[in-house]
Design an enzyme around this catalytic site. Structure first.
Site, PDB file in Angstrom:
ATOM      1  NE  ARG A 174      39.865  99.355  53.644  1.00 43.09           N
ATOM      2  CZ  ARG A 174      40.153  98.436  54.552  1.00 43.09           C
ATOM      3  NH1 ARG A 174      39.378  97.363  54.672  1.00 43.09           N
ATOM      4  NH2 ARG A 174      41.197  98.558  55.344  1.00 43.09           N
TER       5      ARG A 174
ATOM      6  NE  ARG B 282      46.107  76.382  55.199  1.00 41.73           N
ATOM      7  CZ  ARG B 282      46.674  75.210  55.443  1.00 41.73           C
ATOM      8  NH1 ARG B 282      46.576  74.667  56.656  1.00 41.73           N
ATOM      9  NH2 ARG B 282      47.318  74.572  54.505  1.00 41.73           N
TER      10      ARG B 282
ATOM     11  CG  HIS C 226      47.782 106.484  50.338  1.00 41.69           C
ATOM     12  ND1 HIS C 226      47.068 107.556  50.827  1.00 41.69           N
ATOM     13  CD2 HIS C 226      48.144 105.743  51.424  1.00 41.69           C
ATOM     14  CE1 HIS C 226      46.991 107.466  52.150  1.00 41.69           C
ATOM     15  NE2 HIS C 226      47.639 106.380  52.532  1.00 41.69           N
TER      16      HIS C 226
ATOM     17  CG  ASN D  78      44.225 103.522  48.521  1.00 44.28           C
ATOM     18  OD1 ASN D  78      44.965 103.204  49.451  1.00 44.28           O
ATOM     19  ND2 ASN D  78      43.384 102.663  47.952  1.00 44.28           N
TER      20      ASN D  78
ATOM     21  CG  HIS E  15      52.164 103.991  48.224  1.00 42.35           C
ATOM     22  ND1 HIS E  15      51.144 103.081  48.029  1.00 42.35           N
ATOM     23  CD2 HIS E  15      52.098 104.339  49.539  1.00 42.35           C
ATOM     24  CE1 HIS E  15      50.492 102.907  49.164  1.00 42.35           C
ATOM     25  NE2 HIS E  15      51.052 103.663  50.081  1.00 42.35           N
TER      26      HIS E  15
ATOM     27  CD  GLU F  34      41.706  99.634  48.517  1.00 49.83           C
ATOM     28  OE1 GLU F  34      42.420  99.872  47.531  1.00 49.83           O
ATOM     29  OE2 GLU F  34      42.118  99.686  49.698  1.00 49.83           O
TER      30      GLU F  34
ATOM     31  CG  HIS G  78      52.650 106.124  54.906  1.00 49.87           C
ATOM     32  ND1 HIS G  78      52.577 105.715  53.587  1.00 49.87           N
ATOM     33  CD2 HIS G  78      51.361 106.178  55.353  1.00 49.87           C
ATOM     34  CE1 HIS G  78      51.318 105.539  53.244  1.00 49.87           C
ATOM     35  NE2 HIS G  78      50.560 105.807  54.291  1.00 49.87           N
TER      36      HIS G  78
ATOM     37  CE  LYS H 146      43.581  98.834  51.970  1.00 48.36           C
ATOM     38  NZ  LYS H 146      44.017 100.023  51.204  1.00 48.36           N
TER      39      LYS H 146
ATOM     40  CE  LYS I 126      40.889 102.095  57.227  1.00 49.41           C
ATOM     41  NZ  LYS I 126      42.232 102.188  57.798  1.00 49.41           N
TER      42      LYS I 126
ATOM     43  CD  GLU J 120      47.107 108.106  56.211  1.00 48.44           C
ATOM     44  OE1 GLU J 120      45.962 108.178  55.739  1.00 48.44           O
ATOM     45  OE2 GLU J 120      48.040 107.524  55.616  1.00 48.44           O
TER      46      GLU J 120
END
Length: 356
Positions: free
Chosen positions: A239, A119, A246, A243, A250, A235, A263, A141, A225, A183
Protein backbone atom coordinates in the site's frame (compact mmCIF):
# COMPACT_ATOMS: atom_id res chain seq x y z
CA UNK A 1 -24.23 1.87 -11.88
CA UNK A 2 -21.18 -0.24 -11.12
CA UNK A 3 -20.60 -1.73 -7.69
CA UNK A 4 -17.16 -2.88 -6.57
CA UNK A 5 -16.29 -4.57 -3.29
CA UNK A 6 -13.47 -3.67 -0.93
CA UNK A 7 -12.55 -6.61 1.29
CA UNK A 8 -10.36 -5.87 4.28
CA UNK A 9 -9.65 -7.73 7.54
CA UNK A 10 -11.86 -5.23 9.41
CA UNK A 11 -14.87 -5.58 7.07
CA UNK A 12 -16.03 -5.54 3.46
CA UNK A 13 -17.96 -2.67 1.90
CA UNK A 14 -19.29 -1.57 -1.49
CA UNK A 15 -18.17 1.24 -3.79
CA UNK A 16 -21.12 2.39 -5.91
CA UNK A 17 -20.15 4.36 -9.04
CA UNK A 18 -22.69 5.97 -11.35
CA UNK A 19 -24.94 8.92 -12.09
CA UNK A 20 -27.90 10.05 -9.99
CA UNK A 21 -26.85 8.02 -6.96
CA UNK A 22 -27.52 10.79 -4.43
CA UNK A 23 -31.24 10.36 -5.13
CA UNK A 24 -31.24 6.60 -4.43
CA UNK A 25 -31.97 5.87 -0.77
CA UNK A 26 -31.56 2.12 -1.31
CA UNK A 27 -27.79 2.69 -1.44
CA UNK A 28 -27.87 4.29 2.02
CA UNK A 29 -30.46 2.08 3.70
CA UNK A 30 -28.20 -0.87 4.65
CA UNK A 31 -25.66 1.42 6.31
CA UNK A 32 -27.67 4.10 8.08
CA UNK A 33 -29.84 4.01 11.19
CA UNK A 34 -32.26 6.50 12.69
CA UNK A 35 -29.88 9.46 12.87
CA UNK A 36 -27.17 10.84 10.57
CA UNK A 37 -24.77 13.77 10.60
CA UNK A 38 -23.87 15.16 7.17
CA UNK A 39 -20.39 16.67 7.31
CA UNK A 40 -19.72 18.96 4.36
CA UNK A 41 -18.21 22.34 3.51
CA UNK A 42 -19.59 25.72 2.51
CA UNK A 43 -19.19 25.08 -1.22
CA UNK A 44 -20.62 21.57 -1.40
CA UNK A 45 -23.38 22.34 1.10
CA UNK A 46 -24.92 24.88 -1.24
CA UNK A 47 -24.95 22.35 -4.07
CA UNK A 48 -25.94 19.00 -2.57
CA UNK A 49 -26.59 19.03 1.18
CA UNK A 50 -30.20 20.19 1.00
CA UNK A 51 -31.27 17.43 -1.39
CA UNK A 52 -29.42 14.79 0.62
CA UNK A 53 -30.99 15.96 3.88
CA UNK A 54 -34.44 15.76 2.28
CA UNK A 55 -33.77 12.27 0.93
CA UNK A 56 -32.75 10.97 4.34
CA UNK A 57 -35.54 12.72 6.23
CA UNK A 58 -38.18 11.55 3.75
CA UNK A 59 -37.02 8.02 4.58
CA UNK A 60 -37.26 8.45 8.33
CA UNK A 61 -33.67 9.41 9.18
CA UNK A 62 -33.20 12.29 11.64
CA UNK A 63 -30.58 14.42 9.94
CA UNK A 64 -28.42 17.44 10.76
CA UNK A 65 -25.58 19.07 8.86
CA UNK A 66 -22.14 20.20 10.00
CA UNK A 67 -20.75 22.74 7.55
CA UNK A 68 -16.99 23.35 7.67
CA UNK A 69 -14.97 26.04 5.93
CA UNK A 70 -13.75 24.96 2.49
CA UNK A 71 -10.14 24.12 1.67
CA UNK A 72 -7.03 22.24 2.76
CA UNK A 73 -6.15 25.05 5.16
CA UNK A 74 -9.11 23.94 7.31
CA UNK A 75 -8.13 20.27 7.53
CA UNK A 76 -7.08 20.71 11.14
CA UNK A 77 -8.01 20.12 14.75
CA UNK A 78 -10.31 23.19 14.82
CA UNK A 79 -12.54 21.59 12.17
CA UNK A 80 -12.35 18.31 14.04
CA UNK A 81 -13.55 20.00 17.22
CA UNK A 82 -16.39 21.64 15.28
CA UNK A 83 -17.60 18.17 14.27
CA UNK A 84 -17.30 16.79 17.81
CA UNK A 85 -19.17 19.81 19.22
CA UNK A 86 -22.07 19.31 16.80
CA UNK A 87 -22.25 15.56 17.39
CA UNK A 88 -22.43 16.13 21.14
CA UNK A 89 -24.95 18.96 20.80
CA UNK A 90 -27.26 16.69 18.77
CA UNK A 91 -26.78 13.81 21.20
CA UNK A 92 -25.24 11.58 18.57
CA UNK A 93 -24.64 8.03 19.81
CA UNK A 94 -22.70 5.04 18.50
CA UNK A 95 -25.43 4.27 15.94
CA UNK A 96 -25.38 7.78 14.46
CA UNK A 97 -23.86 7.66 10.98
CA UNK A 98 -21.37 10.28 9.85
CA UNK A 99 -21.92 11.03 6.16
CA UNK A 100 -18.87 12.69 4.57
CA UNK A 101 -20.19 14.79 1.67
CA UNK A 102 -17.33 16.49 -0.15
CA UNK A 103 -13.80 16.06 -1.41
CA UNK A 104 -10.70 14.65 0.19
CA UNK A 105 -10.49 17.21 2.98
CA UNK A 106 -14.04 16.48 4.13
CA UNK A 107 -13.60 12.72 3.72
CA UNK A 108 -10.39 12.68 5.74
CA UNK A 109 -11.61 15.02 8.48
CA UNK A 110 -15.09 13.55 8.86
CA UNK A 111 -13.59 10.08 8.67
CA UNK A 112 -11.21 10.78 11.54
CA UNK A 113 -14.08 12.24 13.56
CA UNK A 114 -16.11 9.08 12.90
CA UNK A 115 -13.16 6.90 13.88
CA UNK A 116 -12.69 8.65 17.21
CA UNK A 117 -16.15 9.85 18.33
CA UNK A 118 -17.26 7.40 21.02
CA UNK A 119 -14.44 5.14 19.72
CA UNK A 120 -16.08 4.73 16.34
CA UNK A 121 -19.42 5.39 14.62
CA UNK A 122 -20.62 4.33 11.14
CA UNK A 123 -19.08 6.27 8.25
CA UNK A 124 -20.46 6.71 4.73
CA UNK A 125 -18.23 8.39 2.16
CA UNK A 126 -19.86 10.48 -0.59
CA UNK A 127 -16.92 11.86 -2.59
CA UNK A 128 -17.76 14.85 -4.78
CA UNK A 129 -14.36 15.50 -6.41
CA UNK A 130 -12.45 13.39 -8.90
CA UNK A 131 -9.54 13.06 -6.48
CA UNK A 132 -11.74 11.74 -3.70
CA UNK A 133 -13.71 9.44 -6.01
CA UNK A 134 -10.64 7.72 -7.44
CA UNK A 135 -8.53 7.67 -4.30
CA UNK A 136 -9.08 9.23 -0.89
CA UNK A 137 -12.62 7.98 -0.16
CA UNK A 138 -11.55 4.34 -0.59
CA UNK A 139 -9.30 2.47 1.82
CA UNK A 140 -9.97 3.96 5.21
CA UNK A 141 -7.18 6.50 5.59
CA UNK A 142 -8.46 9.37 7.75
CA UNK A 143 -6.49 12.29 9.15
CA UNK A 144 -6.05 15.97 9.81
CA UNK A 145 -2.94 18.04 9.16
CA UNK A 146 -0.46 19.38 11.70
CA UNK A 147 1.55 22.55 11.00
CA UNK A 148 4.69 20.40 10.85
CA UNK A 149 3.30 17.74 8.52
CA UNK A 150 0.38 16.66 6.38
CA UNK A 151 -1.95 13.91 7.64
CA UNK A 152 0.17 13.38 10.74
CA UNK A 153 -2.82 12.91 13.08
CA UNK A 154 -5.09 10.13 11.86
CA UNK A 155 -6.35 6.57 11.90
CA UNK A 156 -7.20 3.71 9.56
CA UNK A 157 -11.00 3.50 9.62
CA UNK A 158 -12.97 1.87 6.82
CA UNK A 159 -16.35 3.30 5.75
CA UNK A 160 -19.53 1.27 5.53
CA UNK A 161 -19.98 2.33 1.91
CA UNK A 162 -18.63 4.68 -0.74
CA UNK A 163 -21.21 6.33 -3.01
CA UNK A 164 -19.50 8.07 -5.94
CA UNK A 165 -22.08 10.04 -7.92
CA UNK A 166 -20.42 11.11 -11.17
CA UNK A 167 -22.97 13.91 -11.56
CA UNK A 168 -21.17 15.83 -8.80
CA UNK A 169 -18.15 16.22 -11.09
CA UNK A 170 -20.15 18.51 -13.40
CA UNK A 171 -19.94 21.29 -10.79
CA UNK A 172 -16.23 20.78 -10.14
CA UNK A 173 -13.92 23.67 -11.17
CA UNK A 174 -11.44 22.78 -13.92
CA UNK A 175 -8.47 23.20 -11.59
CA UNK A 176 -9.98 20.72 -9.10
CA UNK A 177 -10.72 18.24 -11.87
CA UNK A 178 -7.11 18.41 -13.03
CA UNK A 179 -5.93 17.91 -9.45
CA UNK A 180 -7.88 14.66 -9.37
CA UNK A 181 -6.20 13.51 -12.55
CA UNK A 182 -2.86 13.47 -10.71
CA UNK A 183 -4.10 10.54 -8.64
CA UNK A 184 -5.39 8.81 -11.79
CA UNK A 185 -1.97 9.06 -13.42
CA UNK A 186 -0.42 7.84 -10.17
CA UNK A 187 -2.29 4.52 -10.40
CA UNK A 188 -1.06 3.94 -13.92
CA UNK A 189 2.55 4.71 -13.04
CA UNK A 190 2.69 2.59 -9.91
CA UNK A 191 1.00 -0.55 -11.15
CA UNK A 192 -0.55 -0.69 -14.62
CA UNK A 193 1.44 0.09 -17.76
CA UNK A 194 -1.55 -0.81 -19.97
CA UNK A 195 -3.69 1.73 -18.12
CA UNK A 196 -0.92 4.30 -18.66
CA UNK A 197 -1.10 3.74 -22.42
CA UNK A 198 -4.92 3.92 -22.29
CA UNK A 199 -4.72 7.25 -20.44
CA UNK A 200 -2.29 8.66 -22.99
CA UNK A 201 -4.69 7.67 -25.77
CA UNK A 202 -7.83 8.99 -24.07
CA UNK A 203 -6.63 11.95 -22.00
CA UNK A 204 -8.37 14.47 -24.27
CA UNK A 205 -11.77 12.82 -23.85
CA UNK A 206 -11.30 12.41 -20.12
CA UNK A 207 -10.45 16.09 -19.72
CA UNK A 208 -13.62 16.93 -21.68
CA UNK A 209 -15.42 14.72 -19.14
CA UNK A 210 -16.73 12.22 -21.65
CA UNK A 211 -19.20 10.26 -19.51
CA UNK A 212 -18.13 6.76 -20.57
CA UNK A 213 -14.40 7.47 -20.33
CA UNK A 214 -14.85 9.11 -16.95
CA UNK A 215 -16.83 6.17 -15.59
CA UNK A 216 -14.15 3.76 -16.82
CA UNK A 217 -11.43 5.90 -15.23
CA UNK A 218 -13.07 6.09 -11.81
CA UNK A 219 -13.96 2.40 -11.77
CA UNK A 220 -10.47 1.28 -12.81
CA UNK A 221 -8.75 3.39 -10.14
CA UNK A 222 -11.20 2.25 -7.45
CA UNK A 223 -10.63 -1.38 -8.40
CA UNK A 224 -6.86 -0.93 -8.21
CA UNK A 225 -7.20 0.77 -4.81
CA UNK A 226 -9.56 -1.95 -3.56
CA UNK A 227 -7.16 -4.69 -4.62
CA UNK A 228 -4.21 -3.01 -2.91
CA UNK A 229 -6.12 -2.28 0.30
CA UNK A 230 -7.34 -5.88 0.43
CA UNK A 231 -3.71 -7.02 0.46
CA UNK A 232 -2.41 -4.38 2.89
CA UNK A 233 -5.05 -2.51 4.90
CA UNK A 234 -2.69 -0.60 7.21
CA UNK A 235 0.19 0.18 4.83
CA UNK A 236 2.76 -2.34 6.01
CA UNK A 237 3.83 -3.24 2.47
CA UNK A 238 2.45 -2.72 -1.03
CA UNK A 239 0.00 0.00 0.00
CA UNK A 240 2.97 2.33 0.46
CA UNK A 241 3.22 2.41 -3.35
CA UNK A 242 0.10 4.60 -3.33
CA UNK A 243 2.35 7.36 -1.94
CA UNK A 244 4.12 7.81 -5.29
CA UNK A 245 4.95 11.52 -5.58
CA UNK A 246 3.57 12.25 -2.13
CA UNK A 247 6.80 12.72 -0.17
CA UNK A 248 7.84 15.51 -2.52
CA UNK A 249 4.23 16.68 -2.86
CA UNK A 250 3.60 16.96 0.86
CA UNK A 251 6.78 19.02 1.19
CA UNK A 252 5.45 21.42 -1.46
CA UNK A 253 2.09 21.74 0.31
CA UNK A 254 3.69 22.37 3.69
CA UNK A 255 6.18 24.92 2.36
CA UNK A 256 3.72 26.84 0.18
CA UNK A 257 0.90 26.80 2.76
CA UNK A 258 -1.88 24.23 2.70
CA UNK A 259 -4.33 25.04 -0.07
CA UNK A 260 -2.12 27.33 -2.15
CA UNK A 261 -1.00 24.34 -4.17
CA UNK A 262 -3.84 21.84 -4.41
CA UNK A 263 -2.93 18.36 -3.22
CA UNK A 264 -3.12 16.92 -6.74
CA UNK A 265 -0.98 19.72 -8.15
CA UNK A 266 1.71 19.08 -5.56
CA UNK A 267 1.54 15.32 -6.18
CA UNK A 268 1.90 15.89 -9.94
CA UNK A 269 5.11 17.86 -9.50
CA UNK A 270 6.16 15.28 -6.90
CA UNK A 271 5.67 12.43 -9.38
CA UNK A 272 7.95 14.14 -11.89
CA UNK A 273 10.58 14.43 -9.14
CA UNK A 274 10.05 10.76 -8.25
CA UNK A 275 10.48 9.85 -11.92
CA UNK A 276 13.69 11.91 -12.05
CA UNK A 277 14.92 10.18 -8.90
CA UNK A 278 14.18 6.86 -10.59
CA UNK A 279 16.23 7.99 -13.60
CA UNK A 280 19.17 9.00 -11.42
CA UNK A 281 18.95 5.58 -9.76
CA UNK A 282 19.23 3.95 -13.20
CA UNK A 283 15.65 2.65 -13.48
CA UNK A 284 14.06 5.06 -15.98
CA UNK A 285 15.54 6.88 -18.96
CA UNK A 286 15.09 10.53 -19.89
CA UNK A 287 12.44 9.69 -22.47
CA UNK A 288 10.33 7.91 -19.86
CA UNK A 289 10.59 10.87 -17.48
CA UNK A 290 9.47 13.10 -20.35
CA UNK A 291 6.55 10.74 -20.98
CA UNK A 292 5.39 11.18 -17.37
CA UNK A 293 5.65 14.95 -17.67
CA UNK A 294 3.79 15.03 -20.97
CA UNK A 295 0.79 13.13 -19.61
CA UNK A 296 0.58 15.36 -16.55
CA UNK A 297 0.81 18.47 -18.72
CA UNK A 298 -2.00 17.10 -20.90
CA UNK A 299 -4.06 16.95 -17.69
CA UNK A 300 -3.30 20.66 -17.09
CA UNK A 301 -1.08 19.88 -14.10
CA UNK A 302 2.20 21.50 -13.01
CA UNK A 303 5.34 19.48 -13.66
CA UNK A 304 7.90 21.88 -12.15
CA UNK A 305 7.95 22.34 -8.37
CA UNK A 306 8.19 25.75 -6.71
CA UNK A 307 11.65 26.92 -5.78
CA UNK A 308 12.66 26.97 -2.13
CA UNK A 309 15.91 26.15 -0.30
CA UNK A 310 17.12 22.57 -0.23
CA UNK A 311 17.25 22.68 3.56
CA UNK A 312 13.51 23.38 3.61
CA UNK A 313 12.87 20.37 1.38
CA UNK A 314 14.87 18.21 3.77
CA UNK A 315 13.10 19.57 6.84
CA UNK A 316 9.68 18.74 5.41
CA UNK A 317 10.65 15.33 4.06
CA UNK A 318 12.21 14.28 7.34
CA UNK A 319 8.76 14.77 8.91
CA UNK A 320 7.15 12.46 6.32
CA UNK A 321 5.25 9.44 7.66
CA UNK A 322 7.40 7.10 5.56
CA UNK A 323 10.56 7.99 7.51
CA UNK A 324 11.66 4.93 9.48
CA UNK A 325 14.54 4.78 11.95
CA UNK A 326 15.63 8.20 10.77
CA UNK A 327 15.92 7.10 7.13
CA UNK A 328 13.91 8.77 4.37
CA UNK A 329 11.99 6.42 2.10
CA UNK A 330 10.67 7.35 -1.33
CA UNK A 331 8.35 5.57 -3.71
CA UNK A 332 10.20 5.33 -7.01
CA UNK A 333 9.61 3.52 -10.29
CA UNK A 334 11.40 0.33 -11.20
CA UNK A 335 9.80 0.89 -14.60
CA UNK A 336 6.70 2.67 -15.85
CA UNK A 337 3.85 0.68 -14.34
CA UNK A 338 5.86 -0.78 -11.42
CA UNK A 339 6.68 1.03 -8.18
CA UNK A 340 9.08 0.25 -5.37
CA UNK A 341 10.03 1.80 -2.02
CA UNK A 342 13.62 3.05 -1.86
CA UNK A 343 15.59 3.97 1.26
CA UNK A 344 17.55 7.12 0.49
CA UNK A 345 20.13 8.64 2.80
CA UNK A 346 22.25 10.35 0.13
CA UNK A 347 21.42 14.03 0.41
CA UNK A 348 23.58 14.82 -2.59
CA UNK A 349 21.40 12.58 -4.73
CA UNK A 350 18.31 14.47 -3.58
CA UNK A 351 20.04 17.78 -4.25
CA UNK A 352 20.83 16.58 -7.78
CA UNK A 353 17.18 15.61 -8.39
CA UNK A 354 15.79 18.89 -7.09
CA UNK A 355 18.28 20.98 -9.03
CA UNK A 356 17.36 19.11 -12.23
Amino acid sequence: MQTLQVRTPSHAYPIHIGKGLLADFSLFAPHIGKKAAIVTNTTVSALYAGALEKLLRDNGVETFSIVLADGEAHKNHQSLLQIYDALLAHRADRKTAVVALGGGVIGDTAGFAAATYQRGVPLIQIPTTLLSQVDSSVGGKTAVNHPLGKNMIGAFYQPQAVIADLDTLTTLPEREFSAGMAEVVKYALLGDAAFLAWLEENIGGIMRQDADLLAQTVAHCCQMKADIVAQDETEQGIRAHLNLGHTFGHAIEAEMGYGNWLHGEAVAAGMVLAAELSRVQGCLNAGEVARVSALLRAAALPVVPPEFPFERWLAHMRHDKKVQNGQMRFVTLRRLGEAQVSVLDDENLLRQVLSA
